[in-house]
Design an enzyme around this catalytic site. Structure first.
Site, short mmCIF file in Angstrom:
data_model
loop_
_atom_site.label_atom_id
_atom_site.label_comp_id
_atom_site.label_asym_id
_atom_site.label_seq_id
_atom_site.Cartn_x
_atom_site.Cartn_y
_atom_site.Cartn_z
N ASP A 122 -4.04 7.16 14.36
CA ASP A 122 -4.85 6.68 14.09
C ASP A 122 -5.92 6.92 14.78
O ASP A 122 -7.35 7.29 14.22
CB ASP A 122 -4.73 4.74 13.18
CG ASP A 122 -5.85 4.00 12.52
OD1 ASP A 122 -6.09 4.40 12.05
OD2 ASP A 122 -6.51 3.36 13.95
N GLY A 165 -13.35 -0.31 11.70
CA GLY A 165 -13.56 -1.67 11.04
C GLY A 165 -15.06 -1.86 10.39
O GLY A 165 -16.46 -1.51 10.07
N PHE A 178 -5.88 0.67 -4.21
CA PHE A 178 -5.99 -0.74 -4.95
C PHE A 178 -5.29 -2.03 -3.41
O PHE A 178 -4.29 -2.56 -4.36
CB PHE A 178 -5.40 -1.55 -5.85
CG PHE A 178 -5.50 -2.51 -6.65
CD1 PHE A 178 -7.14 -2.98 -6.69
CD2 PHE A 178 -4.81 -3.39 -6.78
CE1 PHE A 178 -7.37 -4.10 -7.74
CE2 PHE A 178 -4.81 -5.13 -7.76
CZ PHE A 178 -5.95 -5.29 -7.90
N LYS A 231 -9.80 8.46 14.23
CA LYS A 231 -11.16 8.40 14.10
C LYS A 231 -12.18 8.68 15.45
O LYS A 231 -13.30 8.87 15.12
CB LYS A 231 -11.62 6.33 14.93
CG LYS A 231 -10.43 5.75 14.12
CD LYS A 231 -10.31 4.16 14.14
CE LYS A 231 -9.35 3.82 13.22
NZ LYS A 231 -8.65 1.83 13.35
N1 HSE Z 1 -4.80 -0.20 11.88
C1 HSE Z 1 -5.78 0.27 11.81
C2 HSE Z 1 -5.73 -1.06 13.64
C3 HSE Z 1 -6.30 -0.62 10.68
O1 HSE Z 1 -5.13 -1.16 13.90
O2 HSE Z 1 -7.15 -0.06 14.25
C4 HSE Z 1 -8.06 -0.15 11.06
O3 HSE Z 1 -8.06 1.43 11.07
#
Ligand code: HSE
Length: 332
Positions: free
Chosen positions: A216, A149, A8, A220
């Site tokens: 991050d 995204g 959430f 990915k």
């Molecule tokens: N923290 C990540 C970014 C969010 O800045 O791309 C999306 O995965």
């Protein structure tokens, strides 16, 4: 199609808002009805077998007083009773254990649900195992929102590059680090100040070291490599360097020679790397702000470069919702 949403946070709330706004449009356009019967938070869940009032949940000031609130409800324990077709896993990424997302995804598959997720942890650590499990139970895991995204990279390859071999991938996969490097370049501001700006703007991870240390982006890159390059690899296989040591002076030196410093994620010849690299000022990687770039090298279509929003609630919800609609269409 009956869905349960787990998590959430920003993406989940954006998804619920968009679902409330667009359910009729989706029904008219695709002939599928998406009914949200459960939304799980850390300390309980909203549950209504006939479908939740999503606007009300998102705007609730005191969620524990809502009629549909069930204290301490836990997805892993209740999944069998929900009679759901699809679980939407949107809890935060954890690259050490990948929990709680991993257990949610496994439970959903074992309970005969398809899965849509924006959570990078489970796929960055256990992509082969999760896909094997999904195949065994004949269910799907769709994960467009995990990488870049709003950029529809997996859908693009799945639906429009069917016969292509993806040879390499190179990208700016983290919006926060791109924002920081862009601001350091244009405003000559120090790293720490621009990191605070990025956090205020809301696209940094809860723990910003995930962004600035390249965690991050590495997660990915692993997902892209497994899914598109068909290379079985895991988070630990990425050579990773963050951007903490980049100074305004280094940026200025590069600029004088016609280069920008960008935080690039690459898989070339099977080697996975996330690191600051020089790019020419007129290169397709010279994008500013929180934008992401994904460049694919393919055998038939040759090079393709996509640029778009890599972070943000509504932008990420766009990809999550498209995956949900795709599953609903496939299940019809
Ligand atoms: N923290 C990540 C970014 C969010 O800045 O791309 C999306 O995965």
């Amino acid at each position: 199609m009956r869905i349960a949403v787990i998590g959430f946070g920003t993406v989940s709330k954006s998804l619920l808002k968009v679902l409330a706004e667009k359910s009729k449009l989706i029904l008219n356009a695709y002939g599928v009805e998406i009914k949200t019967v459960a939304v799980f938070k850390r300390d309980g869940a909203f549950i209504n077998n006939n479908g939740l009032d999503l606007e009300r949940i998102v705007n609730s000031q005191n969620y524990r007083n809502e009629v549909d609130w069930v204290n301490s409800a836990d997805f892993n324990k209740l999944a069998g009773e929900l009679n759901c077709d699809c679980a939407v896993e949107l809890t935060p990424t954890n690259v050490e254990t990948s929990e709680p997302g991993l257990s949610h995804i496994k439970t959903a598959l074992e309970q005969n649900m398809d899965v849509v997720t924006a959570n990078k942890g489970p796929l960055a650590l256990y992509y082969p195992e999760l896909m094997d499990l999904a195949n065994q139970v004949k269910k799907r895991i769709l994960f467009e929102a995990t990488v870049a995204g709003a950029i529809p990279i997996f859908n693009l390859v799945r639906n429009t590059l069917r016969a292509n071999k993806i040879i390499s991938v190179k990208g700016i996969l983290n919006g926060t680090t791109n924002y920081i490097l862009s601001r350091m370049t244009s405003e000559k501001l120090p790293f720490k100040i621009v990191l605070k700006e990025a956090q205020k703007l809301g696209f940094a991870e809860a723990d910003p070291s995930y962004d600035v240390d390249g965690i991050d982006a590495a997660a990915k890159l692993v997902i892209l490599s497994n899914a598109l390059l068909k290379q079985e690899c895991r988070f630990k296989d990425v050579n990773r360097q963050g951007i903490k040591d980049i100074t305004p002076e280094a940026i200025e030196l590069a600029r004088k020679d016609g280069f920008l410093i960008k935080h690039l994620a690459t898989n070339e010849n099977g080697v996975l790397e996330v690191a600051p690299r020089l790019v020419e000022v007129d290169s397709s990687f010279a994008v500013n702000g929180s934008l992401n770039v994904v460049k694919l090298q393919t055998d038939l279509a040759k090079d393709l470069t996509l640029i778009g929003r890599g972070a943000g609630g509504v932008e990420t919800a766009s990809s999550v919702l498209n995956d949900i609609i795709e599953i609903a269409i496939l299940r019809r």
